[in-house]
Design an enzyme around this catalytic site. Structure first.
Site, PDB file in Angstrom:
ATOM      1  N   GLY A 196       2.303   3.331   1.083  1.00 35.37           N
ATOM      2  CA  GLY A 196       2.671   2.044   0.502  1.00 35.37           C
ATOM      3  C   GLY A 196       3.189   0.991   1.464  1.00 35.37           C
ATOM      4  N   ASN A 254       1.401  -1.371   2.898  1.00 35.35           N
ATOM      5  CA  ASN A 254       0.818  -2.662   2.509  1.00 35.35           C
ATOM      6  C   ASN A 254       1.505  -3.217   1.268  1.00 35.35           C
ATOM      7  OD1 ASN A 254      -1.607  -3.665   4.182  1.00 35.35           O
ATOM      8  ND2 ASN A 254      -1.963  -1.447   4.043  1.00 35.35           N
ATOM      9  N   HIS A 287      -9.264  -2.510   4.189  1.00 34.40           N
ATOM     10  CA  HIS A 287      -9.884  -1.384   4.903  1.00 34.40           C
ATOM     11  C   HIS A 287      -9.580  -1.513   6.403  1.00 34.40           C
ATOM     12  CE1 HIS A 287     -12.681   1.818   5.668  1.00 34.40           C
ATOM     13  NE2 HIS A 287     -13.194   1.095   6.654  1.00 34.40           N
ATOM     14  N   ASP A 338     -16.399   0.658   0.062  1.00 30.96           N
ATOM     15  CA  ASP A 338     -16.070  -0.387   1.039  1.00 30.96           C
ATOM     16  C   ASP A 338     -17.230  -1.365   1.268  1.00 30.96           C
ATOM     17  OD1 ASP A 338     -13.547   0.871   1.452  1.00 30.96           O
ATOM     18  OD2 ASP A 338     -14.469   2.277   2.852  1.00 30.96           O
TER      19      ASP A 338
END
Ligand code: GRF
Length: 206
Positions: A12, A14, A109, A145
């Protein structure tokens, strides 16, 4: 004011960077909830400590992937949001969920897509011998992605990098890029036509 729901499976960082940007007034929004497929996710503990609703949706209690995503969608709809932010969320989302949600879903990503998709992006970049990798924020589609790219930050690969060093250098840029992209979204600056995403007033990299 952008109402954000974060989906996260792990540490976590981000999520923490996004919350910090909100607290500093750099991102006009709020995190309405953090949802995880992992009960032990640090992201859930972070949310709880901040007073943000933290929800574990257990995939094992659901009837397969479709059943899980239906429960997830129900939870998301009950909370209410303008966007979903995947921050280290380790499950793919299927088309019923993506179409059913109908609003922007973003992911970050740790590579310059379309290079090195998947779960070992930094390792793959090192093994390939690229001189630059980086991070990408993109809209989520049904692929791994593969969704339209919103913004990227290049990061140099140094001669003596190992996976840990490269991962840390990229992660520092992820934290800046995700908060920035969300602030663009909050300000209505992002438009999308097919795969082509544009940011009014500049953007696309930091
Ligand atoms: C990040 O490297 C992100 O790019 C990838 O998963 C990692 C999540 O890290 N999708 P954190 O949980 O945000 O610390």
């Amino acid at each position: 004011m952008l109402n954000i729901i974060v989906l996260a499976s792990g540490r976590g960082s981000n999520l923490a960077a996004i919350q910090e940007a909100i607290e500093k007034g750099e991102l006009p929004g709020q995190i309405r909830a953090v949802i995880s497929n992992k009960k032990e996710a640090v992201a859930l503990a972070f949310a709880a400590a901040k007073g943000i609703p933290a929800l574990w949706v257990n995939p094992k209690e659901a009837d397969g992937r479709l059943g899980y995503e239906r429960r997830l969608l129900k939870a998301v709809e009950e909370i209410g949001s303008d966007c979903l932010v995947l921050a280290g969320y380790m499950l793919m989302l299927g088309s019923e969920f993506i179409q059913g949600y109908g609003k922007p879903i973003l992911n970050i990503h740790p590579a310059l897509l379309p290079a090195f998709p998947g779960g070992a992006a930094q390792k793959d970049a090192l093994a390939y011998g690229v001189k630059y990798s980086g991070c990408t924020v993109h809209f989520v589609d049904e692929g791994m992605d593969t969704g339209p790219i919103i913004a990227q930050t290049p990061v140099p690969v140094l001669d003596d990098d190992d996976e840990e060093a490269l991962t840390a250098r990229i992660l520092a840029e992820e934290h800046k890029l995700y908060a920035k992209v969300l602030s663009w979204l909050a300000q209505g600056k992002i438009s999308r036509q097919g795969r082509k995403v544009t940011v009014s007033g500049g953007g696309s990299s930091l």
